[in-house]
Scaffold this active site. Structure first.
Site: not given
Ligand code: GLY
Length: 393
Positions: A106, A173
């Site tokens: 992330d 994600d």
């Molecule tokens: N990237 C984690 C979520 O979308 O909750």
């Protein structure tokens, strides 16, 4: 110094601005001007009680979304207080670069919306250097065997379950995090950044997207050989369900990959997952949190999935033409109008965020909440609806 100026309504065929979207965006900016004073240097994490924020404590995957909103609002207004509020957060992002155990895939979300945005808006060289350092850290997560960027970081031998869960895993994600690699390639010309982003997107297309264009949330590989093993969920309803936010990450992520690479296979994948989402949405205008569940009001909705999906469909409208472009725009509009009708907190005095009814992690009890990523993509969708084209992806 490279300062990119905002370009509103820059093209001949730009859409006619929708007054309700213009007004909503103005309310978002007013709300940010209130919330930045309350927040100080803290980053909103989730708001469950009385529309008030709880804030991140140290590293958190959501910590860049408030900066992203501040930079968008700065771009719209030129108000220096918004720029200063975003830059006030820099030491926290520097700390992430200095702690390999806390950060994960992330890092793309964090640094695109904090440092890349800063560089694009102000030409600040330190911000550029931080963005490049983050991109190198993301590159280091690439697993040659298997051809994917590993999502999460095992916390160490003291937590074997977490290590088992984290190793060898890619997730939907990450498609959003690839933008940081594409940016680093454009900045430096180093082809590794682009290549890794392309390989990861292709592996996502082949393994996370099912044949019917629904998606797994995560996919597991044998970490030593790269052999593809199976799809599993983390935040969704079940391994074989279709988690709404995961599907939305894929729509936006593949559309953006096409926008920056021109590779048709990514456009086709974005089209397929977006068409499937439209089919699964049926008559609804805010997605149920997982498409395996009936959208009859008996299950939570996820406004953040709606916001990501709407922004992604506006992006698809931008990279396609004619009737197809119009089709994506109509659906993006429908999603945005669903949010404005039933989730808009900008009309609620005293609320600190922009959108209600986000579902962070329903199986863990985190539903019906304000979420900073829902708020960020809500602003992005409103701006895309109005013909704006400078984002930090
Ligand atoms: N990237 C984690 C979520 O979308 O909750």
């Amino acid at each position: 110094m490279q300062v990119q100026k905002a370009s509103y309504f820059a093209r001949k065929d730009d859409p006619v601005p929708v007054p309700a979207h213009k007004e909503a965006l103005a309310r978002c900016i007013d709300r940010l001007n209130e919330s930045r004073v309350l927040a100080g240097a803290r980053n909103p994490k989730i708001g469950k009680e009385r529309n008030r924020w709880s804030y991140c404590q140290g590293y958190d995957w959501v910590m860049g979304f408030y900066s992203g909103q501040l930079w968008l609002a700065y771009q719209m207004t030129g108000n220096p207080a918004l720029r200063e509020a975003a830059q006030l957060r820099r030491p926290q992002f520097r700390a992430v670069l200095e702690d390999r155990k806390s950060r994960d895939h992330d890092i793309g979300f964090l640094f695109s919306l904090h440092s890349v945005a800063d560089w694009q808006m102000t030409g600040d060289e330190t911000a550029r250097a931080m963005g490049l350092e983050a991109a190198r850290a993301l590159l280091g997560r690439f697993r040659e065997e298997g051809g994917y960027i590993q999502a999460w970081t095992p916390v160490g031998p003291q937590d074997r379950d977490q290590a088992r869960f984290a190793n060898g895993r890619m997730i939907a994600d990450t498609m959003q995090n690839l933008a940081l690699l594409h940016w680093a390639y454009r900045e430096t010309g180093i082809t590794d950044f682009r290549e890794v982003a392309m390989i990861h997107a292709d592996t996502t297309r082949r393994h996370l997207v099912r044949e019917d264009a629904t998606s797994f949330h995560t996919f597991l590989f044998d970490p030593s050989t790269g052999e593809p093993l199976r799809g599993e969920t983390h935040q969704g309803y079940s391994d074989d369900s279709c988690w709404a936010r995961g599907q939305s990450w894929l729509i936006h992520g593949f559309a953006n990959c096409y926008a920056v690479t021109g590779e048709l296979e990514f456009l086709d994948c974005a089209r397929a997952v977006a068409d499937k989402a439209i089919e699964l949405m049926g008559e609804t205008s805010v997605p149920v949190w997982d498409f395996a569940l009936p959208a009859d009001g008996s299950h939570p909705v996820d406004s953040s999935a709606g916001a990501v999906m709407s922004a992604g469909m506006y992006l698809l409208a931008d990279v396609t033409e004619g009737e197809e472009s119009e089709k994506w725009r109509v659906h993006a509009h429908r999603l945005l109008d669903g949010l404005l009708e039933s989730c808009d907190l900008t009309r609620v005095p005293g609320a600190e965020g922009l959108l209600a009814h986000g579902a962070a992690f329903v199986p863990a009890g985190r539903d019906d909440a304000m979420l900073p990523y829902g708020d960020y993509y809500f602003m992005e969708a409103l701006m895309r609806s109005l013909g704006h084209r400078q984002f930090f992806w």
